[in-house]
Design a protein around this motif. Structure first.
Motif, PDB file in Angstrom:
ATOM      1  N   ARG A  51      40.648  44.221  35.359  1.00 19.65           N
ATOM      2  CA  ARG A  51      41.534  43.263  36.029  1.00 19.65           C
ATOM      3  C   ARG A  51      42.928  43.278  35.418  1.00 19.65           C
ATOM      4  O   ARG A  51      43.938  43.250  36.139  1.00 19.65           O
ATOM      5  CB  ARG A  51      40.938  41.861  35.967  1.00 19.65           C
ATOM      6  CG  ARG A  51      39.781  41.647  36.931  1.00 19.65           C
ATOM      7  CD  ARG A  51      39.488  40.192  37.123  1.00 19.65           C
ATOM      8  NE  ARG A  51      40.641  39.437  37.600  1.00 19.65           N
ATOM      9  CZ  ARG A  51      40.644  38.123  37.788  1.00 19.65           C
ATOM     10  NH1 ARG A  51      39.541  37.412  37.521  1.00 19.65           N
ATOM     11  NH2 ARG A  51      41.725  37.494  38.230  1.00 19.65           N
ATOM     12  N   ARG A  54      44.961  46.280  36.486  1.00 19.39           N
ATOM     13  CA  ARG A  54      45.431  46.213  37.875  1.00 19.39           C
ATOM     14  C   ARG A  54      46.463  45.117  38.106  1.00 19.39           C
ATOM     15  O   ARG A  54      47.408  45.301  38.875  1.00 19.39           O
ATOM     16  CB  ARG A  54      44.246  45.939  38.822  1.00 19.39           C
ATOM     17  CG  ARG A  54      43.268  47.051  39.010  1.00 19.39           C
ATOM     18  CD  ARG A  54      42.367  46.757  40.224  1.00 19.39           C
ATOM     19  NE  ARG A  54      41.829  45.410  40.208  1.00 19.39           N
ATOM     20  CZ  ARG A  54      40.646  45.076  39.714  1.00 19.39           C
ATOM     21  NH1 ARG A  54      39.877  46.004  39.161  1.00 19.39           N
ATOM     22  NH2 ARG A  54      40.212  43.821  39.762  1.00 19.39           N
ATOM     23  N   GLU A  55      46.286  43.953  37.481  1.00 18.48           N
ATOM     24  CA  GLU A  55      46.988  42.757  37.917  1.00 18.48           C
ATOM     25  C   GLU A  55      48.172  42.331  37.048  1.00 18.48           C
ATOM     26  O   GLU A  55      49.036  41.581  37.522  1.00 18.48           O
ATOM     27  CB  GLU A  55      45.985  41.596  38.007  1.00 18.48           C
ATOM     28  CG  GLU A  55      44.872  41.856  39.011  1.00 18.48           C
ATOM     29  CD  GLU A  55      43.820  40.766  39.052  1.00 18.48           C
ATOM     30  OE1 GLU A  55      44.115  39.645  38.560  1.00 18.48           O
ATOM     31  OE2 GLU A  55      42.710  41.020  39.548  1.00 18.48           O
TER      32      GLU A  55
END
Length: 214
Positions: A51, A54-55
């Motif tokens: 996560r 990606r974020e």
């Protein structure tokens, strides 16, 4: 963005969960410096890594190095005071660390800096977190690692008598491991993530700091 993560079998399907901070083991480094280490404090760390990779709005920076400008060999992110962190378990981690170290630190951890080491070519040179209060006060920096292990090395700061000349300690950190550098560590010792050869997977570190420490 980074290299391919070789996940931990224990983390592959586990929901993110924090362990008991009473399991930390302290090593005294000398001159009031110490480190606390707790391997695998965060289970489900591979999910957290994915996560974050990606974020987080990762930033590639360039810095002056002598007579030229060079790329910083890692990606960076920063979340200031009261900012909601990109994965809820990190807010829980910050709160848990603040509660556990309340008596020693006397204040909560406020900020979170992130470093993305994409492969063995990414690194950080020897330094102490001495911008701000860490230059003249005892403080703490708590580092949670997700992704594959990389060595965090510590050595006495040149010009101090913190330890034998040339003495270096090394901690391979990844897959939810925690290390907390405390006491005089930022003033009397230095730390680094050395470059690594061979097949080295990606790692993200999350550094929790109190107010006014960078």
């Amino acid at each position: 963005m980074g290299g391919e993560l070789q996940g931990s079998l224990l983390d592959a399907f586990a929901d993110p969960l924090l362990g008991d901070l009473r399991g930390v083991v302290r090593a005294e480094l000398g001159r009031g410096a110490w480190v606390d280490v707790l391997p695998g404090w965060l289970t489900g760390a591979d999910q957290v890594y994915e996560r974050l990779a990606r974020e987080v709005p990762w930033q590639a920076e360039r810095r002056q190095m002598y007579d030229r400008v060079v790329d910083v060999p890692r990606l960076l992110g920063f979340y200031g005071e009261d900012a909601e962190l990109p994965v809820p378990i990190l807010d829980e981690a910050r709160d848990a660390l603040s509660a556990h170290y309340a008596d020693e630190l006397g204040e909560p951890f406020r900020t979170a800096g992130l470093c993305f080491y994409r492969d063995g070519r990414d690194s950080v040179a020897w330094h102490g977190d001495r911008i701000g209060r860490g230059n003249h006060e005892d403080t703490m920096v708590a580092i949670l690692s997700v992704g594959e292990p990389r060595v965090l090395a510590l050595r006495p700061r040149p010009g101090t008598s913190s330890g034998p000349v040339g003495s270096t300690v090394r901690y391979p950190l990844g897959h939810g491991d925690l290390i907390v550098m405390g006491g005089s560590c930022q003033r009397t010792w230095e730390h680094a993530i050395p470059k690594a050869s061979g097949r080295v997977g990606p790692r993200i570190s999350i550094q929790f700091r109190p107010r006014g420490v960078r």
